[in-house]
Design a protein around this motif. Structure first.
Motif, PDB file in Angstrom:
ATOM      1  N   ILE A 114      -5.777   4.126   9.632  1.00 37.80           N
ATOM      2  CA  ILE A 114      -5.525   3.683   8.546  1.00 37.80           C
ATOM      3  C   ILE A 114      -4.940   2.289   8.710  1.00 37.80           C
ATOM      4  O   ILE A 114      -5.160   0.901   7.936  1.00 37.80           O
ATOM      5  N   ALA A 115      -4.017   2.099   9.639  1.00 36.33           N
ATOM      6  CA  ALA A 115      -3.519   0.841   9.954  1.00 36.33           C
ATOM      7  C   ALA A 115      -4.240  -0.076  10.284  1.00 36.33           C
ATOM      8  O   ALA A 115      -4.244  -1.440   9.936  1.00 36.33           O
ATOM      9  N   THR A 160       0.742  -1.287   0.013  1.00 33.50           N
ATOM     10  CA  THR A 160       0.009   0.023   0.090  1.00 33.50           C
ATOM     11  C   THR A 160       0.805   1.209   0.006  1.00 33.50           C
ATOM     12  O   THR A 160       1.984   1.343   0.743  1.00 33.50           O
ATOM     13  N   ARG A 161       0.436   2.230  -0.829  1.00 39.36           N
ATOM     14  CA  ARG A 161       1.110   3.589  -1.046  1.00 39.36           C
ATOM     15  C   ARG A 161       0.309   4.481  -0.128  1.00 39.36           C
ATOM     16  O   ARG A 161      -0.717   4.606  -0.739  1.00 39.36           O
ATOM     17  N   ASN A 205      -6.751  -0.472 -10.000  1.00 36.21           N
ATOM     18  CA  ASN A 205      -6.171  -0.192  -8.407  1.00 36.21           C
ATOM     19  C   ASN A 205      -7.179  -0.030  -7.689  1.00 36.21           C
ATOM     20  O   ASN A 205      -8.177   0.740  -7.734  1.00 36.21           O
ATOM     21  N   ARG A 206      -6.942  -0.755  -6.360  1.00 32.87           N
ATOM     22  CA  ARG A 206      -8.061  -0.501  -5.020  1.00 32.87           C
ATOM     23  C   ARG A 206      -7.682   1.067  -4.517  1.00 32.87           C
ATOM     24  O   ARG A 206      -6.327   0.882  -3.980  1.00 32.87           O
ATOM     25  N   VAL A 207      -8.541   2.015  -4.310  1.00 34.41           N
ATOM     26  CA  VAL A 207      -8.007   3.493  -3.908  1.00 34.41           C
ATOM     27  C   VAL A 207      -8.983   4.006  -3.062  1.00 34.41           C
ATOM     28  O   VAL A 207     -10.131   3.552  -2.882  1.00 34.41           O
ATOM     29  N   LEU A 208      -8.261   4.450  -1.798  1.00 29.76           N
ATOM     30  CA  LEU A 208      -9.218   4.964  -0.827  1.00 29.76           C
ATOM     31  C   LEU A 208      -8.761   6.424  -0.609  1.00 29.76           C
ATOM     32  O   LEU A 208      -7.678   6.860  -0.794  1.00 29.76           O
ATOM     33  N   VAL A 209      -9.772   7.401  -0.606  1.00 29.74           N
ATOM     34  CA  VAL A 209      -9.458   9.015  -0.576  1.00 29.74           C
ATOM     35  C   VAL A 209      -9.959   9.221   0.784  1.00 29.74           C
ATOM     36  O   VAL A 209     -10.945   8.873   1.219  1.00 29.74           O
ATOM     37  N   HIS A 216      -7.473  -4.392   2.004  1.00 30.26           N
ATOM     38  CA  HIS A 216      -6.110  -3.994   1.415  1.00 30.26           C
ATOM     39  C   HIS A 216      -6.281  -2.885   0.279  1.00 30.26           C
ATOM     40  O   HIS A 216      -7.217  -3.249  -0.730  1.00 30.26           O
ATOM     41  N   PHE A 217      -5.572  -1.728   0.311  1.00 27.87           N
ATOM     42  CA  PHE A 217      -5.610  -0.949  -0.962  1.00 27.87           C
ATOM     43  C   PHE A 217      -4.316  -0.673  -1.446  1.00 27.87           C
ATOM     44  O   PHE A 217      -3.377  -0.869  -0.875  1.00 27.87           O
ATOM     45  N   ASP A 218      -4.495  -0.487  -2.702  1.00 29.81           N
ATOM     46  CA  ASP A 218      -2.929  -0.195  -3.376  1.00 29.81           C
ATOM     47  C   ASP A 218      -2.525   1.257  -3.044  1.00 29.81           C
ATOM     48  O   ASP A 218      -1.464   1.675  -2.913  1.00 29.81           O
ATOM     49  N   TYR A 219      -3.571   2.015  -3.043  1.00 32.34           N
ATOM     50  CA  TYR A 219      -3.388   3.454  -2.647  1.00 32.34           C
ATOM     51  C   TYR A 219      -4.284   4.321  -1.778  1.00 32.34           C
ATOM     52  O   TYR A 219      -5.424   4.033  -2.077  1.00 32.34           O
TER      53      TYR A 219
END
Length: 323
Positions: A173-174, A62-63, A92-96, A179-182
């Motif tokens: 977040i932890a 994850t970035r 990609n799996r992304v969370l904002v 699982h997210f990529d970003y």
């Protein structure tokens, strides 16, 4: 990659580079200025990716990227929203995480963020799990948003008395079970506790810089704060990406600012440059990113190229996972 310098260049902004090194973008070709309909349609298909065939590389871990600049109006939220949508549309799996009390990232993703909606404030102050407030973004697969409501405006004061106040977001977040990529964190235009929380939670800082005379106004203080957070709270933090925004090819000033930023930050500056584009400005009023509002526009194409570049860099230089 070398660590960012402690201070930006003190002068040189607004001055024209030497004639031998000056490369003007003032005179675009007709193809660049007014792309034919067929080319625009081809770009739109590539960006919207309806078949799912076009994919951007997924990072090994994850970035977590904090989009920060204490100067307002430089394109932080626009950059966050459009990069997130571009990456999500391409596998990609992304969370904002919207960390700005104005809630503009939530608006741009058409996520409800009125009073009473569970938001990031609940995570920071009341330790509500992040997965309970994250909302799936309608129409964009693999994209989620943690909204911000006006309640967040008082969070800076309330966090003062909270134990381990700087790491509240990092722990949220932890603890996220998926699982997210970003993970993109959209910061407010300030250097208060909300921004500190974002810097502690992130591994990378993405700084949008407007191609104007005052582009680096206050950037020195931001770099100093990043260095302080790295020394005392988050040793893994680094400025990994600089994105030039609001580029006006009609002016030599934009070229001068671009060259100065590239000379100072080197490879950290993306090759993709975001132009001034009316479609980018119009999209949020329809609750959309420019990627979906007008995918064939130059604004959408530029953000697509920036997202692709970020994705490719992430594969070449894997970063540690903290989510």
């Amino acid at each position: 990659m070398a660590a960012p310098a402690d201070t930006p260049p003190a002068d040189g902004y607004g001055t024209e580079p030497a004639a031998s090194t000056y490369v003007s973008r003032e005179t675009p070709t007709r193809e660049e200025d007014d792309p034919p309909l067929a080319m625009e349609a081809m770009r739109a298909v590539q960006i919207l990716n309806p078949s799912g065939e076009v994919t951007m590389p997924r990072p090994e871990r994850t970035r977590v990227m904090c989009v920060a600049n204490q100067k307002g109006g430089v394109g932080k939220t626009t950059t966050t929203v459009n990069l997130a949508v571009a990456l999500a549309l391409h596998g990609n799996r992304v969370l904002v995480v919207d960390l700005d009390p104005q809630g503009n990232a939530s608006t741009g993703l058409n996520v409800p963020h009125h009073t009473g909606v569970p938001d990031v404030y609940d995570c920071l102050i009341d330790s509500v799990p992040l997965e309970e407030v994250a909302q799936a973004v309608e129409g964009i697969p693999n994209l989620w948003c943690v909204p911000a409501t006006i309640d967040l405006a008082g969070a800076e004061i309330e966090l003062v008395s909270v134990v381990a106040r700087e790491s509240r977001l990092a722990r949220a977040i932890a603890a996220y079970p998926g699982h997210f990529d970003y993970v993109f964190i959209d910061c407010p235009p300030s250097l208060g506790l909300l921004t500190v929380n974002a810097l502690v939670a992130a591994q990378e800082v993405l700084i949008p810089i407007q191609c104007e005379y005052y582009a680096l106004e206050g950037l020195n203080q931001l770099i100093q704060n990043i260095n302080l957070v790295r020394q005392h709270l988050n040793p893994k933090l680094e400025v990994s990406t600089i994105l030039l925004t609001m580029y006006d090819r009609r002016t030599r000033l934009a070229d001068a600012v671009e060259q100065d930023v590239r000379n100072h930050f080197g490879d950290k500056v993306l090759q993709a440059v975001i132009p001034r584009n009316v479609r980018v400005s119009e999209a949020p009023s329809y609750g959309q990113s420019v990627m979906t509002y007008d995918p064939g526009s130059r604004g959408a194409t530029s953000y697509f190229e920036a997202a692709q570049e970020i994705a490719e860099r992430g594969v070449m230089e894997p970063v540690s996972r903290n989510a």
